[in-house]
Design a protein around this motif. Sequence first.
Motif, PDB file in Angstrom:
ATOM      1  N   ALA A  37       0.657  -1.328  -0.045  1.00 20.93           N
ATOM      2  CA  ALA A  37       0.243   0.092   0.066  1.00 20.93           C
ATOM      3  C   ALA A  37       0.937   1.446   0.020  1.00 20.93           C
ATOM      4  O   ALA A  37       0.619   2.146  -0.779  1.00 20.93           O
ATOM      5  N   LEU A  38       1.945   1.324   0.918  1.00 22.62           N
ATOM      6  CA  LEU A  38       3.057   2.384   0.600  1.00 22.62           C
ATOM      7  C   LEU A  38       3.640   2.718  -0.440  1.00 22.62           C
ATOM      8  O   LEU A  38       4.017   3.728  -0.807  1.00 22.62           O
ATOM      9  N   HIS A  39       3.818   1.662  -0.998  1.00 22.80           N
ATOM     10  CA  HIS A  39       4.690   1.720  -2.323  1.00 22.80           C
ATOM     11  C   HIS A  39       3.593   2.428  -3.292  1.00 22.80           C
ATOM     12  O   HIS A  39       3.991   3.298  -4.164  1.00 22.80           O
ATOM     13  N   ARG A  40       2.354   1.846  -3.398  1.00 22.04           N
ATOM     14  CA  ARG A  40       1.480   2.469  -4.393  1.00 22.04           C
ATOM     15  C   ARG A  40       1.290   4.056  -3.949  1.00 22.04           C
ATOM     16  O   ARG A  40       1.157   4.991  -4.766  1.00 22.04           O
ATOM     17  N   LEU A  41       1.036   4.382  -2.773  1.00 17.60           N
ATOM     18  CA  LEU A  41       1.195   5.625  -2.231  1.00 17.60           C
ATOM     19  C   LEU A  41       1.789   6.561  -2.528  1.00 17.60           C
ATOM     20  O   LEU A  41       2.115   7.766  -3.022  1.00 17.60           O
ATOM     21  N   ARG A  42       3.300   5.967  -2.527  1.00 17.78           N
ATOM     22  CA  ARG A  42       4.450   6.876  -2.882  1.00 17.78           C
ATOM     23  C   ARG A  42       4.533   7.176  -4.501  1.00 17.78           C
ATOM     24  O   ARG A  42       5.006   8.295  -4.716  1.00 17.78           O
ATOM     25  N   GLU A  43       4.141   6.262  -5.069  1.00 16.39           N
ATOM     26  CA  GLU A  43       4.184   6.473  -6.800  1.00 16.39           C
ATOM     27  C   GLU A  43       3.180   7.357  -7.048  1.00 16.39           C
ATOM     28  O   GLU A  43       3.002   8.177  -7.963  1.00 16.39           O
ATOM     29  N   ARG A  44       1.829   7.296  -6.536  1.00 12.89           N
ATOM     30  CA  ARG A  44       0.771   8.404  -6.730  1.00 12.89           C
ATOM     31  C   ARG A  44       0.985   9.643  -6.079  1.00 12.89           C
ATOM     32  O   ARG A  44       0.501  10.647  -6.703  1.00 12.89           O
ATOM     33  N   HIS A  45       1.377   9.574  -4.897  1.00 10.99           N
ATOM     34  CA  HIS A  45       1.335  10.997  -4.131  1.00 10.99           C
ATOM     35  C   HIS A  45       2.756  10.930  -3.533  1.00 10.99           C
ATOM     36  O   HIS A  45       2.847  10.750  -2.412  1.00 10.99           O
ATOM     37  N   PRO A  46       3.746  11.253  -4.146  1.00 17.56           N
ATOM     38  CA  PRO A  46       5.177  11.339  -3.540  1.00 17.56           C
ATOM     39  C   PRO A  46       5.237  12.461  -2.638  1.00 17.56           C
ATOM     40  O   PRO A  46       6.206  12.487  -1.771  1.00 17.56           O
ATOM     41  N   GLY A  47       4.303  13.140  -2.515  1.00 18.99           N
ATOM     42  CA  GLY A  47       4.227  14.365  -1.597  1.00 18.99           C
ATOM     43  C   GLY A  47       3.787  14.140  -0.167  1.00 18.99           C
ATOM     44  O   GLY A  47       3.910  14.728   0.819  1.00 18.99           O
ATOM     45  N   ILE A  48       3.468  12.710  -0.042  1.00 19.02           N
ATOM     46  CA  ILE A  48       2.858  12.365   1.129  1.00 19.02           C
ATOM     47  C   ILE A  48       3.979  11.868   1.947  1.00 19.02           C
ATOM     48  O   ILE A  48       5.012  10.843   1.456  1.00 19.02           O
ATOM     49  N   ASP A  49       4.291  12.251   3.234  1.00 21.96           N
ATOM     50  CA  ASP A  49       5.460  11.578   4.100  1.00 21.96           C
ATOM     51  C   ASP A  49       4.549  10.584   4.919  1.00 21.96           C
ATOM     52  O   ASP A  49       4.190  11.054   5.976  1.00 21.96           O
ATOM     53  N   ALA A  50       4.964   9.317   4.711  1.00 22.74           N
ATOM     54  CA  ALA A  50       4.176   8.063   5.496  1.00 22.74           C
ATOM     55  C   ALA A  50       5.014   7.833   6.599  1.00 22.74           C
ATOM     56  O   ALA A  50       6.257   7.310   6.321  1.00 22.74           O
ATOM     57  N   ARG A  51       4.820   7.781   7.916  1.00 24.22           N
ATOM     58  CA  ARG A  51       5.775   7.364   8.947  1.00 24.22           C
ATOM     59  C   ARG A  51       4.765   6.163   9.627  1.00 24.22           C
ATOM     60  O   ARG A  51       3.707   6.324   9.927  1.00 24.22           O
ATOM     61  N   VAL A  52       5.560   5.158   9.708  1.00 26.50           N
ATOM     62  CA  VAL A  52       5.011   4.001  10.331  1.00 26.50           C
ATOM     63  C   VAL A  52       5.441   3.623  11.739  1.00 26.50           C
ATOM     64  O   VAL A  52       7.057   3.801  11.925  1.00 26.50           O
ATOM     65  N   LYS A  53       4.749   3.393  12.639  1.00 24.79           N
ATOM     66  CA  LYS A  53       5.161   2.962  14.162  1.00 24.79           C
ATOM     67  C   LYS A  53       4.861   1.394  14.340  1.00 24.79           C
ATOM     68  O   LYS A  53       3.490   1.412  14.361  1.00 24.79           O
ATOM     69  N   VAL A  54       5.657   0.509  14.723  1.00 21.94           N
ATOM     70  CA  VAL A  54       5.049  -0.644  14.886  1.00 21.94           C
ATOM     71  C   VAL A  54       4.555  -0.805  16.412  1.00 21.94           C
ATOM     72  O   VAL A  54       5.171  -0.469  17.654  1.00 21.94           O
ATOM     73  N   VAL A  55       3.360  -1.408  16.945  1.00 19.53           N
ATOM     74  CA  VAL A  55       2.712  -1.251  18.099  1.00 19.53           C
ATOM     75  C   VAL A  55       2.291  -2.418  18.463  1.00 19.53           C
ATOM     76  O   VAL A  55       1.588  -3.167  17.529  1.00 19.53           O
ATOM     77  N   ARG A  56       2.539  -3.095  19.528  1.00 18.60           N
ATOM     78  CA  ARG A  56       2.129  -4.312  19.951  1.00 18.60           C
ATOM     79  C   ARG A  56       0.474  -4.294  20.104  1.00 18.60           C
ATOM     80  O   ARG A  56      -0.198  -3.238  20.755  1.00 18.60           O
ATOM     81  N   GLU A  57      -0.029  -5.318  19.227  1.00 20.23           N
ATOM     82  CA  GLU A  57      -1.702  -5.136  19.460  1.00 20.23           C
ATOM     83  C   GLU A  57      -2.223  -5.923  20.614  1.00 20.23           C
ATOM     84  O   GLU A  57      -2.943  -6.853  20.455  1.00 20.23           O
ATOM     85  N   VAL A  58      -1.925  -5.428  21.680  1.00 23.41           N
ATOM     86  CA  VAL A  58      -2.379  -5.688  23.330  1.00 23.41           C
ATOM     87  C   VAL A  58      -2.875  -4.458  23.818  1.00 23.41           C
ATOM     88  O   VAL A  58      -2.495  -3.392  23.571  1.00 23.41           O
TER      89      VAL A  58
END
Length: 298
Positions: A120-141
């Motif tokens: 999803a982020l690969h396509r997002l970057r291709e279509r909207h290179p101006g979006i800065d996506a930041r991912v935080k890994v969180v425990r699902e508890v």
Amino acid sequence: MADHDLAPHELRILVAVADAGGFSAAAAALGLTQSAVSHSVRGSERKLGAVLFTRGRTGAAPTAAGERAVGYARRVLRLLDAMAADVRGADRGRVGGGRVEGEVRIAAFRSAALHLLPAALHRLRERHPGIDARVKVVREVGAGTAGEVLAGRADLGIATLPTRPTAPVPAGLVGAVLREESYAFVHPAGHPDPRSLPLVDWVENCGSYTRRWWGEQDWIPRATVETEDDGAVLSMVSAGHGMAIMPALSLTGAPPSVQISDLGPDRPFRSIGYVTTPELAESAAVRALIRELRELRG
């Protein structure tokens, strides 16, 4: 402005005190005096009618009311940022199918961050290179990824949701199911009696949506080996140290030394979806990410 309304600078001070753990540290981070920070917090408490922080020798910590206030403060400040980005985009004729700019903060549990988000982020970057996506890994508890969104620390969470038929989104958020996946019996390939092996598990596995099924299976023992994450579980099973019950996403790229067996027609499922706030769901950057995530439905 009503007497109880807080100005953006007051919201920023509340967030800074919570993040820094004290008035002095918040003042240093904001370039203010400690007395100015204290005065602002007292004013916010007076306007809201609640004590927001406990004060002590070691610093300041949010009260229960303070946690709620800081969560709202983060969300309001983030919405102001999103408003500015959307307005600039509209002025350039970019909103509504055109290029979108701005930051989007994503909270995701480990297997989603590894196997679901990248496409999803690969396509997002291709279509909207101006979006800065930041991912935080969180425990699902506990509060999990949805809690990060409610607390204003993330704009969108990839979350596990209760399964069919309702799959409700947590209160205060909006979202939808992206995919449903089944659990499988995972064991060392070629083992003559895999159900005799000890159970290997991890803390995020078997949420409330599978507990009833889990409890009805008299052949599944209590876990004797508990690891930090699903990757470690897969490694332990691959090495012959036990068996496990794992969801499909966690089995992406499983080695040939692992055998994956169907649990039958009554096997449990889990739903994976996205959650965000009603306000941020209307922002251009979050909308663009949701569009890419929806293309992953399957």
